[in-house]
Design a protein around this motif. Structure first.
Motif, PDB file in Angstrom:
ATOM      1  N   SER A 483       0.844  -1.189   0.000  1.00  0.00           N
ATOM      2  CA  SER A 483       0.000   0.000   0.000  1.00  0.00           C
ATOM      3  C   SER A 483       0.883   1.244   0.000  1.00  0.00           C
ATOM      4  O   SER A 483       2.099   1.166   0.257  1.00  0.00           O
ATOM      5  CB  SER A 483      -0.944   0.024   1.203  1.00  0.00           C
ATOM      6  N   SER A 484       0.263   2.382  -0.254  1.00  0.00           N
ATOM      7  CA  SER A 484       1.001   3.642  -0.222  1.00  0.00           C
ATOM      8  C   SER A 484       0.060   4.777   0.132  1.00  0.00           C
ATOM      9  O   SER A 484      -1.119   4.761  -0.237  1.00  0.00           O
ATOM     10  CB  SER A 484       1.682   3.924  -1.568  1.00  0.00           C
ATOM     11  N   GLU A 485       0.579   5.736   0.872  1.00  0.00           N
ATOM     12  CA  GLU A 485      -0.112   6.992   1.129  1.00  0.00           C
ATOM     13  C   GLU A 485       0.577   8.056   0.279  1.00  0.00           C
ATOM     14  O   GLU A 485       1.780   8.281   0.413  1.00  0.00           O
ATOM     15  CB  GLU A 485      -0.039   7.355   2.612  1.00  0.00           C
ATOM     16  N   ASN A 486      -0.191   8.705  -0.586  1.00  0.00           N
ATOM     17  CA  ASN A 486       0.407   9.560  -1.599  1.00  0.00           C
ATOM     18  C   ASN A 486      -0.135  10.983  -1.520  1.00  0.00           C
ATOM     19  O   ASN A 486      -1.310  11.192  -1.195  1.00  0.00           O
ATOM     20  CB  ASN A 486       0.117   9.000  -3.000  1.00  0.00           C
ATOM     21  N   VAL A 487       0.708  11.922  -1.859  1.00  0.00           N
ATOM     22  CA  VAL A 487       0.316  13.323  -1.999  1.00  0.00           C
ATOM     23  C   VAL A 487       0.910  13.840  -3.303  1.00  0.00           C
ATOM     24  O   VAL A 487       2.108  13.674  -3.558  1.00  0.00           O
ATOM     25  CB  VAL A 487       0.801  14.187  -0.824  1.00  0.00           C
ATOM     26  N   SER A 488       0.050  14.438  -4.111  1.00  0.00           N
ATOM     27  CA  SER A 488       0.480  14.998  -5.390  1.00  0.00           C
ATOM     28  C   SER A 488       0.064  16.456  -5.449  1.00  0.00           C
ATOM     29  O   SER A 488      -1.097  16.790  -5.182  1.00  0.00           O
ATOM     30  CB  SER A 488      -0.150  14.219  -6.552  1.00  0.00           C
ATOM     31  N   LYS A 489       1.011  17.345  -5.801  1.00  0.00           N
ATOM     32  CA  LYS A 489       0.738  18.770  -5.924  1.00  0.00           C
ATOM     33  C   LYS A 489       1.133  19.234  -7.321  1.00  0.00           C
ATOM     34  O   LYS A 489       2.134  18.780  -7.869  1.00  0.00           O
ATOM     35  CB  LYS A 489       1.528  19.575  -4.887  1.00  0.00           C
ATOM     36  N   SER A 490       0.346  20.156  -7.856  1.00  0.00           N
ATOM     37  CA  SER A 490       0.648  20.692  -9.175  1.00  0.00           C
ATOM     38  C   SER A 490       0.270  22.168  -9.211  1.00  0.00           C
ATOM     39  O   SER A 490      -0.792  22.563  -8.705  1.00  0.00           O
ATOM     40  CB  SER A 490      -0.123  19.932 -10.258  1.00  0.00           C
ATOM     41  N   TYR A 491       1.159  22.982  -9.809  1.00  0.00           N
ATOM     42  CA  TYR A 491       0.921  24.414  -9.953  1.00  0.00           C
ATOM     43  C   TYR A 491       1.263  24.802 -11.390  1.00  0.00           C
ATOM     44  O   TYR A 491       2.217  24.272 -11.980  1.00  0.00           O
ATOM     45  CB  TYR A 491       1.778  25.218  -8.988  1.00  0.00           C
ATOM     46  N   ALA A 492       0.495  25.753 -11.945  1.00  0.00           N
ATOM     47  CA  ALA A 492       0.760  26.154 -13.325  1.00  0.00           C
ATOM     48  C   ALA A 492       0.325  27.590 -13.556  1.00  0.00           C
ATOM     49  O   ALA A 492      -0.597  28.102 -12.908  1.00  0.00           O
ATOM     50  CB  ALA A 492       0.032  25.232 -14.306  1.00  0.00           C
ATOM     51  N   VAL A 493       0.998  28.240 -14.506  1.00  0.00           N
ATOM     52  CA  VAL A 493       0.591  29.541 -15.025  1.00  0.00           C
ATOM     53  C   VAL A 493       0.613  29.417 -16.548  1.00  0.00           C
ATOM     54  O   VAL A 493       1.505  28.784 -17.115  1.00  0.00           O
ATOM     55  CB  VAL A 493       1.532  30.665 -14.533  1.00  0.00           C
ATOM     56  N   PHE A 494      -0.395  29.973 -17.198  1.00  0.00           N
ATOM     57  CA  PHE A 494      -0.502  29.768 -18.641  1.00  0.00           C
ATOM     58  C   PHE A 494      -1.121  30.986 -19.312  1.00  0.00           C
ATOM     59  O   PHE A 494      -1.763  31.836 -18.668  1.00  0.00           O
ATOM     60  CB  PHE A 494      -1.333  28.518 -18.950  1.00  0.00           C
ATOM     61  N   GLY A 495      -0.932  31.068 -20.631  1.00  0.00           N
ATOM     62  CA  GLY A 495      -1.518  32.140 -21.405  1.00  0.00           C
ATOM     63  C   GLY A 495      -1.576  31.775 -22.877  1.00  0.00           C
ATOM     64  O   GLY A 495      -0.746  30.999 -23.368  1.00  0.00           O
ATOM     65  N   GLN A 496      -2.572  32.308 -23.569  1.00  0.00           N
ATOM     66  CA  GLN A 496      -2.714  32.067 -25.000  1.00  0.00           C
ATOM     67  C   GLN A 496      -3.211  33.339 -25.671  1.00  0.00           C
ATOM     68  O   GLN A 496      -4.078  34.040 -25.151  1.00  0.00           O
ATOM     69  CB  GLN A 496      -3.668  30.905 -25.270  1.00  0.00           C
ATOM     70  N   VAL A 497      -2.651  33.642 -26.854  1.00  0.00           N
ATOM     71  CA  VAL A 497      -3.014  34.826 -27.622  1.00  0.00           C
ATOM     72  C   VAL A 497      -3.436  34.411 -29.020  1.00  0.00           C
ATOM     73  O   VAL A 497      -2.756  33.593 -29.670  1.00  0.00           O
ATOM     74  CB  VAL A 497      -1.828  35.815 -27.708  1.00  0.00           C
ATOM     75  N   ASP A 498      -4.559  34.954 -29.496  1.00  0.00           N
ATOM     76  CA  ASP A 498      -5.019  34.790 -30.872  1.00  0.00           C
ATOM     77  C   ASP A 498      -4.897  36.144 -31.573  1.00  0.00           C
ATOM     78  O   ASP A 498      -5.421  37.158 -31.079  1.00  0.00           O
ATOM     79  CB  ASP A 498      -6.476  34.328 -30.913  1.00  0.00           C
ATOM     80  N   TRP A 499      -4.239  36.151 -32.727  1.00  0.00           N
ATOM     81  CA  TRP A 499      -4.023  37.399 -33.465  1.00  0.00           C
ATOM     82  C   TRP A 499      -4.480  37.199 -34.900  1.00  0.00           C
ATOM     83  O   TRP A 499      -3.920  36.391 -35.638  1.00  0.00           O
ATOM     84  CB  TRP A 499      -2.546  37.783 -33.421  1.00  0.00           C
ATOM     85  N   GLU A 500      -5.517  37.943 -35.279  1.00  0.00           N
ATOM     86  CA  GLU A 500      -6.028  37.903 -36.650  1.00  0.00           C
ATOM     87  C   GLU A 500      -5.262  38.924 -37.496  1.00  0.00           C
ATOM     88  O   GLU A 500      -5.483  40.130 -37.391  1.00  0.00           O
ATOM     89  CB  GLU A 500      -7.521  38.202 -36.678  1.00  0.00           C
ATOM     90  N   PHE A 501      -4.354  38.412 -38.343  1.00  0.00           N
ATOM     91  CA  PHE A 501      -3.605  39.302 -39.223  1.00  0.00           C
ATOM     92  C   PHE A 501      -4.527  39.947 -40.253  1.00  0.00           C
ATOM     93  O   PHE A 501      -4.429  41.138 -40.535  1.00  0.00           O
ATOM     94  CB  PHE A 501      -2.505  38.521 -39.960  1.00  0.00           C
ATOM     95  N   THR A 502      -5.377  39.094 -40.835  1.00  0.00           N
ATOM     96  CA  THR A 502      -6.333  39.544 -41.839  1.00  0.00           C
ATOM     97  C   THR A 502      -7.670  38.891 -41.536  1.00  0.00           C
ATOM     98  O   THR A 502      -7.822  38.169 -40.541  1.00  0.00           O
ATOM     99  CB  THR A 502      -5.874  39.149 -43.253  1.00  0.00           C
TER     100      THR A 502
END
Length: 877
Positions: A483-502
């Motif tokens: 058996s196992s006792e588990n702890v999982s942590k996750s952190y994130a920062v994100f960003g996305q840009v859409d640019w219509e040229f035409t």
């Protein structure tokens, strides 16, 4: 089900295609700027213009394909405008074609595969190859934007689900966590402005009974509510238990499920702040129904010399001591006393808020889940309970064995998004994410419940003078525990840009940084009885504790005593594991939209999945952790609608897949059993093509078809040993990396090079076609739906051998639906697997290690559900 589009009254349209496209993206969504009503009206006008044009092209009396809105990029957009390979299914589509389970979902989603027996999902050859809680799957799953680690929620009925979306390919920016293969998302049905009520009832073969109900409407002020409940009970199993004991039960897809869900939503400050809250609870009490249930049959040869080796079930009913007892040849039969009992309790709470500021929407999604899954399995594979004597042993042997598996898991997450809502060629979304999971995971709690000789064991010793030293008591009569006792942590920062040229060209760029940390505290204990390892037990009748020899272990967590240690009170050996991983993932893409009915896109995506631990085993494996996985994915796609009647979405992709986390079994010489260890396979290449089409050639007739091709090939992986073919004698084995001593030894296991092998669960070809037609009758509409699915032969192990391969198979489903003109009544009749195909959804293999059949490899084949049929009645108020 199919309705002609009737254009609303004329209104002013936007001047440019770009503005029309933006309107289609934003009109139905949450991300609209301050003057929301004005924007909604303007967008509705633009969409009307587009719809009217398509309608005019197709003819005034022609049914055109209905537009489908999805949230694939965390903004509501038309499916045909999203530069992502997405399969989406509304509640109406699910009812029409018969998507009632996760397996059904795979039929209509190219590249998606699922194994019911172990709850593992796979997309484009990437997924979950283990159930270990310290290693996640490669397909991220979300329920209303809240991350979940179990795919079973996707099997809920359309009473709960408004829409299901499957995003194929790495989603490393906006979804991030474990989305290296893709992402699945459920969108729940929400509270309504007007009072609404619905009840459903159904009955089918195998004594399948179901009842559901929902009620929704305004409560007070701006607050609305919804409550829904579902109960399902299947009384007869698909596998017959040959045990004559009246208490013995048939198994397979049998037992009771129930779910209750409540929702509230509302708004404040003149709708500038909108909120939504959902709470749900689910319980299962079943005999082989659900993940871990009995779906498989074992084929091969029995070990007729060892009384400790279980006989084959269901195709051999004897214990293996006497050749005079014939084996059972019934495919879907078994003979055991301890059933595959499944119990599950799951509670989930989700909160979503959206704050509409000038030019920016701020969205929060948070949630918490408690999940407790327990499974009992019969390990001896027989119904024999009476003790008997073994040759040379004065003590009785008790044959009954079972295992108690448990996952007790809780997780919560918080996500904060900031999305632009102004008009302009540049649109952006940035966000923060946090996730934490804790679990108590028991992979092995294997017991001899009738044998008192395990209660007071002795310690293993090579010194005869100390062979009778008492070990810690073992009141549960365990013989293997991990058996196992588990702890999982996750952190994130994100960003996305859409640019219509035409007006026609748009570029997308996104980045995400993720940090993951995991800790695990393991416990293990092992015993032997009457074997060559512990001959003293043949005299004393007491089990011998071999934990210190079989499970030495090494700790990697400084907070835990670094060498593994044994608790003298419990006899459990412990160690701590700790590791962290981080990565930058993201995407870069370009899409071209020359007209409102055409989209062509190309993109590059970097995907990432954190490493994991080989924890929870009985032997405290030396190979304790794996490195992170990464993917460099290149994809091109096109989406095209022809005259409103034919729609085709195609995508082709190439993946450079590195450091794949794979469990590989090997023989433990102390316990003479196979154990799994995690490894990173250095490199694989995945090439594929997918096509989804919708065609409405005449009024009221719709034809859906999809095809997927997948070549997921290992490019570098040496050197590994196949526990079922340790000498590499089976055709296809390529020996490599062996020392002269290994080659010279007649018994040594030999390494193999796996270059060229296919990744598990990567079906090379799959094809699905559904045809449905609606008759417009005086009392209502009658729809007939017929689905045909064909799957190619598939390997389920990186060792591509005959014993790890299932044959190709096909399946046919049929449905009839009647809807009255008032929309109050629906009657459904269905037959699944019309021709009772014995299709295989997975296979594992086990080598016979003793007796005259040594070296023969048995197969455990997991079947799809047999033919099922029934009726369902729905009434809306």
């Amino acid at each position: 089900m199919l309705h002609a589009l009737t254009p609303p009254p004329p209104c002013r349209t936007f001047e440019s295609k770009r503005r029309q496209r933006r309107c289609s993206k934003w009109a139905l969504g949450e991300y609209v700027m301050g003057s929301r009503k004005t924007w909604l009206l303007s967008c509705a006008c633009a969409l009307t213009a587009i719809s009217t044009t398509a309608h005019a092209q197709a003819g005034a009396d022609v049914n055109v394909i209905e537009e489908l809105v999805v949230t694939a990029e965390k903004r509501e957009q038309s499916l045909q405008d999203v530069p992502v390979a997405v399969s989406a299914f509304t509640d109406e589509r699910r009812e029409l074609v018969g998507i009632n389970s996760v397996a059904d979902l795979t039929n209509f989603t190219p590249g998606l595969a699922y194994s019911t027996n172990n709850d593992r999902i796979n997309m484009r050859g990437i997924g979950r190859f283990t159930n270990n809680r310290s290693s996640e799957g490669g397909v991220a799953m979300y329920n209303d934007g809240f991350y979940t680690s179990s795919v079973t929620a996707f099997a809920q009925s359309s009473l709960f689900i408004e829409r299901t979306e499957a995003l194929r390919g790495p989603q490393g920016t906006l979804y991030g966590r474990n989305a290296i293969g893709g992402a699945l998302n459920i969108v729940s049905k929400r509270p309504t402005d007007d009072f609404y009520g619905e009840v459903r009832g159904g009955y089918g073969n195998y004594d399948n009974k179901a009842a559901e109900a929902a009620m929704s409407g305004p409560l007070f002020g701006t607050v609305r509510g919804r409550v829904a409940a579902s109960y399902s009970h299947i009384g007869d199993g698909t596998f017959e238990n040959l045990n004559p004991d009246p208490k013995a039960k048939d198994e397979g897809n049998r037992g009771a499920y129930w779910t209750v869900e409540g929702q509230l939503d509302g708004s404040l400050a003149d709708e500038k702040l909108e909120w939504w809250l959902k709470a749900s609870t689910t319980e299962w009490h079943s005999l082989g129904r659900g993940p871990g249930g009995r779906t498989s049959a074992i084929y091969g040869l029995r070990d007729v010399t060892s009384p400790f080796q279980a006989s084959l079930t269901p195709n051999a009913a004897a214990f293996g001591l006497s050749s005079s007892v014939p084996g059972n040849t019934c495919q879907l039969c078994f003979d055991t006393d301890d059933g595959n009992y499944i119990n599950l309790e799951s509670n989930t709470y989700t909160l979503e808020t959206v704050l509409h500021l000038d030019n920016v929407d701020v969205k929060y999604i948070g949630g918490m889940t408690y999940y407790d899954y327990r499974l009992q399995t019969d390990l001896d594979g027989t119904s024999r309970q009476a003790p008997f004597n073994l040759p040379g042993v004065a003590r009785p042997y008790f044959p009954r064995r079972n295992n108690q598996y448990q996952e007790e898991v809780w997780w919560f997450s918080n996500e904060l998004n900031f999305a632009s809502t102004y008009e302009g060629p540049v649109q952006w979304l940035i966000g923060l994410y946090q996730f934490r999971e804790g679990s108590n995971y028991t992979l092995s709690d294997a017991r001899y419940p009738d044998n008192p000789g395990f209660e007071n064991p002795t310690l293993f010793s090579l010194n005869p003078a100390t062979q009778l030293t008492p070990a810690a008591p073992n009141p549960e009569r365990r013989y293997a525990y991990g058996s196992s006792e588990n702890v999982s942590k996750s952190y994130a920062v994100f960003g996305q840009v859409d640019w219509e040229f035409t007006e026609e060209l748009k570029a997308t760029a996104g980045l995400r940084y993720t940090y993951d940390q995991k800790r695990s505290f393991e416990s293990a204990r092992l015993f032997c009885l009457y074997t060559a390892t512990c001959p003293i037990s043949r005299v004393t009748g007491r089990a011998v504790d071999v934990t210190a020899v079989a499970s030495p272990g090494t700790s990697t967590d400084p907070a835990v005593y670094l060498p593994a240690f044994t608790d003298p009170t419990t006899g459990l050996r412990h160690r701590g594991l700790k590791e962290s991983w981080d990565a930058i993932s993201g995407t870069l893409g370009l899409d071209w939209k020359p007209d409102p009915d055409t989209l062509v896109y190309a993109k590059f995506t970097r995907g990432y999945k954190a490493g994991g631990f080989n924890s929870g085993t009985t032997t405290l494996q030396a190979n304790v952790s794996t490195d992170k996985e990464t993917i460099d994915a290149y994809e091109v796609g096109a989406k095209k609608t022809f005259g409103g009647r034919f729609q085709a979405n195609a995508s082709a992709f190439l993946y450079d897949y590195q450091d794949i986390q794979i469990p590989i079994s090997g023989l433990n010489p102390v316990t003479n059993t196979n154990v799994s260890s995690f490894f990173n396979l250095p490199k694989a290449r995945v090439i594929g093509f997918e096509l989804e089409t919708t065609w409405q050639p005449i009024d009221n007739l719709q034809i859906l078809a999809n095809y997927s091709y997948l070549n997921a090939e290992i490019r570098e992986a040496c050197c590994f040993q196949d526990s079922e073919d340790p000498r590499g004698l089976v055709p296809g084995a390529k020996l490599a990396g062996n020392t002269p001593a290994q080659l010279a030894s007649p018994t040594a296991a030999l390494n193999q090079d796996l270059k060229g092998a296919k990744l598990p669960s990567s079906t090379p070809h799959r094809f699905t076609i559904n045809a449905n037609y609606t008759w417009e009758l005086e009392p209502g509409n009658l729809s007939a739906s017929l689905t045909y699915v064909w799957r190619d032969a598939t390997y389920y192990s990186i060792f591509n051998r005959y014993y790890n391969r299932v044959k190709s198979y096909d399946q046919t489903d049929a449905r009839l639906l009647f809807n009255d003109h008032d929309g109050k009544w629906t009657v459904i009749g269905y037959v699944k697997n019309v021709f009772d195909s014995r299709g295989s959804a997975g296979v594992t293999s086990t080598r016979v290690n003793t007796g005259p059949n040594t070296g023969f490899v048995n197969q455990t084949v997991s079947y799809i559900a047999p033919r099922t049929y029934g009726v369902e009645l729905q009434r809306r108020f």
